[in-house]
Motif scaffolding. Structure first.
Motif, PDB file in Angstrom:
ATOM      1  N   SER A  80      -9.545   2.867   2.821  1.00 37.37           N
ATOM      2  CA  SER A  80      -8.579   2.729   3.905  1.00 37.37           C
ATOM      3  C   SER A  80      -8.971   3.573   5.109  1.00 37.37           C
ATOM      4  CB  SER A  80      -7.183   3.128   3.409  1.00 37.37           C
ATOM      5  OG  SER A  80      -6.746   2.256   2.400  1.00 37.37           O
ATOM      6  N   PHE A  81      -9.483   4.777   4.851  1.00 35.97           N
ATOM      7  CA  PHE A  81      -9.922   5.660   5.929  1.00 35.97           C
ATOM      8  C   PHE A  81     -11.053   4.999   6.726  1.00 35.97           C
ATOM      9  CE2 PHE A  81     -12.318   9.058   7.895  1.00 35.97           C
ATOM     10  CZ  PHE A  81     -11.366  10.008   8.262  1.00 35.97           C
ATOM     11  N   SER A  82     -12.036   4.474   6.016  1.00 35.48           N
ATOM     12  CA  SER A  82     -13.177   3.833   6.678  1.00 35.48           C
ATOM     13  C   SER A  82     -12.754   2.572   7.430  1.00 35.48           C
ATOM     14  CB  SER A  82     -14.247   3.479   5.649  1.00 35.48           C
ATOM     15  OG  SER A  82     -14.691   4.622   4.951  1.00 35.48           O
ATOM     16  N   ARG A 120      -3.201  -6.474  -2.630  1.00 34.62           N
ATOM     17  CA  ARG A 120      -3.566  -5.600  -1.513  1.00 34.62           C
ATOM     18  C   ARG A 120      -5.083  -5.611  -1.271  1.00 34.62           C
ATOM     19  NH1 ARG A 120       1.817  -6.009  -1.493  1.00 34.62           N
ATOM     20  NH2 ARG A 120       2.958  -4.235  -2.382  1.00 34.62           N
ATOM     21  N   VAL A 121      -5.853  -5.496  -2.330  1.00 33.15           N
ATOM     22  CA  VAL A 121      -7.302  -5.343  -2.203  1.00 33.15           C
ATOM     23  C   VAL A 121      -7.947  -6.614  -1.647  1.00 33.15           C
ATOM     24  CG1 VAL A 121      -9.447  -4.936  -3.457  1.00 33.15           C
ATOM     25  CG2 VAL A 121      -7.390  -3.629  -4.043  1.00 33.15           C
ATOM     26  N   VAL A 158      -0.129   0.096   2.935  1.00 33.88           N
ATOM     27  CA  VAL A 158       0.623  -0.219   1.721  1.00 33.88           C
ATOM     28  C   VAL A 158      -0.183   0.174   0.491  1.00 33.88           C
ATOM     29  CG1 VAL A 158       1.542  -2.093   0.306  1.00 33.88           C
ATOM     30  CG2 VAL A 158       1.990  -2.058   2.754  1.00 33.88           C
ATOM     31  N   LEU A 159      -1.475  -0.121   0.513  1.00 34.07           N
ATOM     32  CA  LEU A 159      -2.351   0.236  -0.606  1.00 34.07           C
ATOM     33  C   LEU A 159      -2.320   1.735  -0.862  1.00 34.07           C
ATOM     34  CD1 LEU A 159      -4.595  -0.607  -2.646  1.00 34.07           C
ATOM     35  CD2 LEU A 159      -6.244  -0.164  -0.810  1.00 34.07           C
ATOM     36  N   ILE A 160      -2.435   2.522   0.194  1.00 32.38           N
ATOM     37  CA  ILE A 160      -2.419   3.971   0.050  1.00 32.38           C
ATOM     38  C   ILE A 160      -1.069   4.455  -0.455  1.00 32.38           C
ATOM     39  CG2 ILE A 160      -2.416   6.132   1.375  1.00 32.38           C
ATOM     40  CD1 ILE A 160      -5.154   5.160   0.705  1.00 32.38           C
ATOM     41  N   ALA A 161       0.000   3.934   0.118  1.00 30.51           N
ATOM     42  CA  ALA A 161       1.344   4.371  -0.279  1.00 30.51           C
ATOM     43  C   ALA A 161       1.601   4.109  -1.761  1.00 30.51           C
ATOM     44  CB  ALA A 161       2.402   3.665   0.566  1.00 30.51           C
ATOM     45  N   GLU A 162       1.045   3.022  -2.293  1.00 28.40           N
ATOM     46  CA  GLU A 162       1.274   2.681  -3.693  1.00 28.40           C
ATOM     47  C   GLU A 162       0.279   3.346  -4.642  1.00 28.40           C
ATOM     48  OE1 GLU A 162       3.451  -1.675  -3.269  1.00 28.40           O
ATOM     49  OE2 GLU A 162       1.317  -1.612  -3.771  1.00 28.40           O
ATOM     50  N   MET A 163      -0.898   3.680  -4.150  1.00 29.03           N
ATOM     51  CA  MET A 163      -1.914   4.278  -5.011  1.00 29.03           C
ATOM     52  C   MET A 163      -1.767   5.793  -5.121  1.00 29.03           C
ATOM     53  SD  MET A 163      -4.065   2.062  -6.374  1.00 29.03           S
ATOM     54  CE  MET A 163      -5.615   2.915  -6.667  1.00 29.03           C
ATOM     55  N   ILE A 164      -1.294   6.446  -4.067  1.00 32.53           N
ATOM     56  CA  ILE A 164      -1.214   7.910  -4.034  1.00 32.53           C
ATOM     57  C   ILE A 164       0.128   8.365  -4.578  1.00 32.53           C
ATOM     58  CG2 ILE A 164      -1.350   9.946  -2.560  1.00 32.53           C
ATOM     59  CD1 ILE A 164      -3.963   8.450  -2.696  1.00 32.53           C
ATOM     60  N   ARG A 165       0.119   9.418  -5.358  1.00 33.12           N
ATOM     61  CA  ARG A 165       1.364   9.936  -5.933  1.00 33.12           C
ATOM     62  C   ARG A 165       2.345  10.363  -4.829  1.00 33.12           C
ATOM     63  NH1 ARG A 165      -2.155  14.611  -8.724  1.00 33.12           N
ATOM     64  NH2 ARG A 165      -3.565  12.818  -8.679  1.00 33.12           N
ATOM     65  N   LEU A 185     -12.390  -0.955  -5.808  1.00 34.05           N
ATOM     66  CA  LEU A 185     -10.933  -0.891  -5.830  1.00 34.05           C
ATOM     67  C   LEU A 185     -10.313  -1.919  -6.760  1.00 34.05           C
ATOM     68  CD1 LEU A 185     -10.036  -0.386  -2.056  1.00 34.05           C
ATOM     69  CD2 LEU A 185     -10.343   1.328  -3.834  1.00 34.05           C
ATOM     70  N   HIS A 186      -9.163  -1.543  -7.300  1.00 28.59           N
ATOM     71  CA  HIS A 186      -8.351  -2.488  -8.064  1.00 28.59           C
ATOM     72  C   HIS A 186      -6.920  -2.399  -7.548  1.00 28.59           C
ATOM     73  CE1 HIS A 186      -6.422   0.790 -10.304  1.00 28.59           C
ATOM     74  NE2 HIS A 186      -7.626   1.322 -10.436  1.00 28.59           N
ATOM     75  N   GLU A 187      -6.103  -3.353  -7.912  1.00 26.68           N
ATOM     76  CA  GLU A 187      -4.739  -3.403  -7.411  1.00 26.68           C
ATOM     77  C   GLU A 187      -3.898  -2.242  -7.969  1.00 26.68           C
ATOM     78  OE1 GLU A 187      -3.736  -5.306  -5.131  1.00 26.68           O
ATOM     79  OE2 GLU A 187      -5.386  -6.755  -5.078  1.00 26.68           O
ATOM     80  N   PRO A 188      -2.978  -1.697  -7.164  1.00 31.14           N
ATOM     81  CA  PRO A 188      -2.082  -0.636  -7.659  1.00 31.14           C
ATOM     82  C   PRO A 188      -1.241  -1.136  -8.827  1.00 31.14           C
ATOM     83  CG  PRO A 188      -1.984  -0.811  -5.263  1.00 31.14           C
ATOM     84  CD  PRO A 188      -2.756  -2.001  -5.743  1.00 31.14           C
ATOM     85  N   GLU A 189      -0.984  -0.260  -9.760  1.00 28.86           N
ATOM     86  CA  GLU A 189      -0.214  -0.638 -10.945  1.00 28.86           C
ATOM     87  C   GLU A 189       1.192  -1.101 -10.579  1.00 28.86           C
ATOM     88  OE1 GLU A 189       0.353  -1.635 -14.751  1.00 28.86           O
ATOM     89  OE2 GLU A 189      -1.527  -0.913 -13.883  1.00 28.86           O
TER      90      GLU A 189
END
Length: 427
Positions: free
Chosen positions: A35-37, A94-95, A141-148, A208-212
């Protein structure tokens, strides 16, 4: 949708001791890197047009109104692309959609470099906007769901900071190209470099894989336990949140784009700075932006989303006024560039986390994509309004920028006061 939080809705927002970056697991780090890149190259491609605008004004004899129209059409297309990408991300993942958005904006940025007229540039840049808007909507959205949850604000804000990295890279490349290549070639090379970000897709496909939480939500929608219709964000209980958030992001984006689109031209044509001279002023702005993104991310988790938005809106509005409307010297303008970039950019740090927390899991991509990109679409009119005011009234370009930005940040403050605080909400 309720506008208050129960204790059960919250998690412990206090992170473990040590740097939050070092405590992320492999999947979190990969999502953060992608996401950063992606957002950094998004910024590089976006700022290519503002940086080549002074050249196009001369080579093609374009008016400021025409340039404003291209800038506005890009942002309107990005608003449409952002909402479409959000809807698709809720349905197909997302991915997968993140890869698609990067491919779209890379291809059409390259196509801009092949344009032979303002009309062709308008078409290519508009299509580029579809991918440009979608990348942020899906990546955040990917970051929000992947990061605690304890790190959510910091992580999304950290990704936002890559915008300054991409912007700075664009300024550096433009300074080099404009110094060593003739104008009729240098502006095309800037756009043609936009194809390189497509290589990022290879990394995303392999890593990457989809957030759980997304997989669980899609399974619940398939069983009929949740409503996955993207139009549900307009239903009673959620509609009020959708409207208020959309208006708040209209103010944020309008204020930012009013100066972002016109800054290089303002520095060159009204402050009479050279390409190298204006580059120094822009870098002061960019360094401030990078610091603002990081500090905004910290304050968003520390003070709460709403208070951080309000503080940054007040700072940005005040400094835009000083930067464009007060009779200050070039030296003072150089110094003010840092805090101006700090507040104008830092206000966005909490936006991804805030929008993700406002909407339920099954509507997160749709809600976030719509609100942020509705704001982008309406905010996109601000560059055109600036150009029109400057061309057709007695206002200078700086005055037009300052007035439009002041109105925009006032909207942010009012809407933030009306929305609920969401810090610590769990998914």
């Amino acid at each position: 949708m309720k506008n208050t939080l129960d204790a059960a809705d919250l998690v412990d927002a206090s992170p473990p001791q040590g740097s939050w970056l070092t405590t992320l697991d492999r999947n979190e780090k990969r999502a953060l890197s992608a996401s950063f890149s992606g957002y950094a190259v998004d910024a590089f491609d976006y700022y290519t047009l503002p940086l080549v605008t002074p050249i196009l004004l001369t080579l093609w004899g374009m008016s400021k109104t025409e340039v404003g129209l291209i800038g506005t059409s890009t942002l309107v297309a990005s608003a449409i692309g952002g909402w479409m990408a959000g809807v698709l991300a809720d349905r197909y993942g997302r991915v997968r959609v993140l890869q698609l958005t990067i491919l779209v904006f890379a291809i059409f940025t390259f196509a801009c470099g092949l344009a032979r007229s303002p009309q062709e540039l308008l078409m290519a840049r508009t299509l580029q906007g579809l991918g440009f808007g979608g990348e942020w909507a899906v990546g955040s959205v990917l970051i929000a769901e992947m990061i605690r949850p304890a790190y959510r604000g910091k992580a999304v804000g950290f990704v936002q900071s890559s915008w300054a990295i991409g912007w700075g890279a664009a300024v550096l490349v433009s300074m080099a190209l404009f110094s060593f290549l003739p104008p009729e070639i240098s502006w095309r090379v800037m756009f043609l470099l936009g194809l390189l970000p497509a290589l990022l897709i290879v990394f995303i496909r392999r890593s990457l894989h989809e957030p759980e939480v997304y997989l669980q939500t899609r399974a619940a929608v398939a069983r009929g336990e949740r409503n996955g219709n993207f139009l549900a964000i307009f239903k009673p209980g959620i509609l009020g949140t959708t409207v208020l958030a959309s208006l708040m992001f209209t103010g944020m984006q309008g204020g930012y784009y009013a100066i972002g689109v016109w800054l290089p031209t303002f520095l060159k044509n009204e402050r009479h700075l050279t390409v190298l001279g204006s580059g120094g002023y822009q870098f002061m702005f960019i360094v401030g932006a990078f610091a603002g993104y990081l500090c905004g991310a910290y304050l968003s988790d520390r003070l709460g989303r709403k208070l951080a938005f309000i503080l940054f809106a007040v700072g940005a509005g005040s400094l835009v006024y000083a930067y464009t409307l007060l009779p200050i010297t070039d030296s003072v303008m150089l110094v003010l560039g840092f805090p101006l970039g700090f507040f104008m950019s830092g206000i966005f740090s909490g936006s991804g986390a805030f929008l993700a927390e406002l909407f339920p899991n099954e509507l997160r991509g749709s809600g976030q994509g719509f609100c942020y990109n509705f704001g982008r679409g309406i905010g996109a009119t601000f560059p055109a309004v600036v150009g029109l005011l400057s061309d057709r009234t007695s206002l200078s370009l700086g005055s037009a920028i300052g007035i439009c930005a002041a109105i925009a940040y006032a909207i942010v403050i009012v809407m933030a006061l009306c929305l609920p605080e969401t810090r610590g909400r769990k998914f």
